[in-house]
Scaffold this motif. Sequence first.
Motif, PDB file in Angstrom:
ATOM      1  N   SER A   2      -3.037  -1.183  16.479  1.00 23.41           N
ATOM      2  CA  SER A   2      -2.836  -1.590  15.099  1.00 23.41           C
ATOM      3  C   SER A   2      -1.650  -0.824  14.560  1.00 23.41           C
ATOM      4  O   SER A   2      -1.243   0.173  15.122  1.00 23.41           O
ATOM      5  N   LYS A   3      -1.147  -1.294  13.451  1.00 23.20           N
ATOM      6  CA  LYS A   3      -0.017  -0.586  12.881  1.00 23.20           C
ATOM      7  C   LYS A   3      -0.053  -0.686  11.372  1.00 23.20           C
ATOM      8  O   LYS A   3      -0.543  -1.644  10.801  1.00 23.20           O
ATOM      9  N   LYS A   4       0.481   0.353  10.716  1.00 21.52           N
ATOM     10  CA  LYS A   4       0.666   0.288   9.278  1.00 21.52           C
ATOM     11  C   LYS A   4       1.901  -0.566   9.044  1.00 21.52           C
ATOM     12  O   LYS A   4       2.849  -0.507   9.809  1.00 21.52           O
ATOM     13  N   THR A   5       1.886  -1.349   7.999  1.00 25.09           N
ATOM     14  CA  THR A   5       3.073  -2.132   7.690  1.00 25.09           C
ATOM     15  C   THR A   5       3.352  -2.032   6.206  1.00 25.09           C
ATOM     16  O   THR A   5       2.502  -1.619   5.424  1.00 25.09           O
ATOM     17  N   GLU A   6       4.539  -2.421   5.820  1.00 25.69           N
ATOM     18  CA  GLU A   6       4.878  -2.384   4.406  1.00 25.69           C
ATOM     19  C   GLU A   6       4.021  -3.364   3.621  1.00 25.69           C
ATOM     20  O   GLU A   6       3.773  -3.166   2.447  1.00 25.69           O
ATOM     21  N   GLY A   7       3.552  -4.422   4.262  1.00 28.13           N
ATOM     22  CA  GLY A   7       2.711  -5.394   3.579  1.00 28.13           C
ATOM     23  C   GLY A   7       1.277  -4.924   3.419  1.00 28.13           C
ATOM     24  O   GLY A   7       0.548  -5.427   2.592  1.00 28.13           O
ATOM     25  N   ALA A   8       0.860  -3.962   4.212  1.00 23.50           N
ATOM     26  CA  ALA A   8      -0.498  -3.441   4.126  1.00 23.50           C
ATOM     27  C   ALA A   8      -0.499  -2.278   3.144  1.00 23.50           C
ATOM     28  O   ALA A   8       0.409  -1.469   3.111  1.00 23.50           O
ATOM     29  N   ASP A  35      -4.324  -4.664  20.073  1.00 22.83           N
ATOM     30  CA  ASP A  35      -4.658  -4.690  21.493  1.00 22.83           C
ATOM     31  C   ASP A  35      -6.110  -5.103  21.711  1.00 22.83           C
ATOM     32  O   ASP A  35      -6.566  -5.183  22.839  1.00 22.83           O
ATOM     33  N   PHE A  36      -6.835  -5.355  20.629  1.00 25.73           N
ATOM     34  CA  PHE A  36      -8.248  -5.688  20.705  1.00 25.73           C
ATOM     35  C   PHE A  36      -8.546  -7.014  19.988  1.00 25.73           C
ATOM     36  O   PHE A  36      -9.325  -7.061  19.046  1.00 25.73           O
ATOM     37  N   PRO A  37      -7.924  -8.130  20.434  1.00 20.52           N
ATOM     38  CA  PRO A  37      -8.111  -9.397  19.716  1.00 20.52           C
ATOM     39  C   PRO A  37      -9.544  -9.897  19.728  1.00 20.52           C
ATOM     40  O   PRO A  37      -9.948 -10.624  18.813  1.00 20.52           O
ATOM     41  N   GLU A  38     -10.342  -9.488  20.703  1.00 14.56           N
ATOM     42  CA  GLU A  38     -11.738  -9.920  20.769  1.00 14.56           C
ATOM     43  C   GLU A  38     -12.538  -9.460  19.550  1.00 14.56           C
ATOM     44  O   GLU A  38     -13.576 -10.034  19.239  1.00 14.56           O
TER      45      GLU A  38
END
Length: 181
Positions: A2-8, A35-38
């Motif tokens: 997961s990643k932090k984004t400017e939109g979050a 990495d965990f789409p399930e």
Amino acid sequence: MSKKTEGASAGRYEIGKIVGVHGVRGDMLLLPQTDFPERFLGMKELDVTVAGKPMRTFKVRRIEPYEGKNTFFLRLQGVEDRDAAETLKGALITVAEDERVELEEDEYWLDDIIGLAVFDNATGGRLGEVTEVICTGSNDVYVVKPPEGASKAIPAVADVIEKVDVANGTMTVNIPEGLWD
């Protein structure tokens, strides 16, 4: 990952994005950015953020893999037609810190790696700062920006990455001979 984004918003982590609509009944296409789409298959609610608007929580009516694609079909309660679905196109799906998937030892989130100060294990000298992580499929590649000059890449493999210390904001690496010449 997961990643932090400017939109979050602060304390939230992006795990997906609504990238399109499908049909006329409000179905959408969800692109996992984890990495965990399930994890999506068990979710009963999704926190959805459209740029410039407050986050909204929707109950999931349907979520299933789109066979052969890297997306999911998604239908949310209250999104009943194509027009309503179009308003959510580009929206981010986020989770709170406590909803992140637990990582194994020696696994890190992208936002933990970006910004680390990188040091050479042999000399102790500072090489620069990680500015980007490139996911190649076989192994990640860390892009390091030195104090002067062009950015350089290092493979994120055990032989190269000696130590990652997220708490202290550092990474110690073994640069293979000839890699940065």
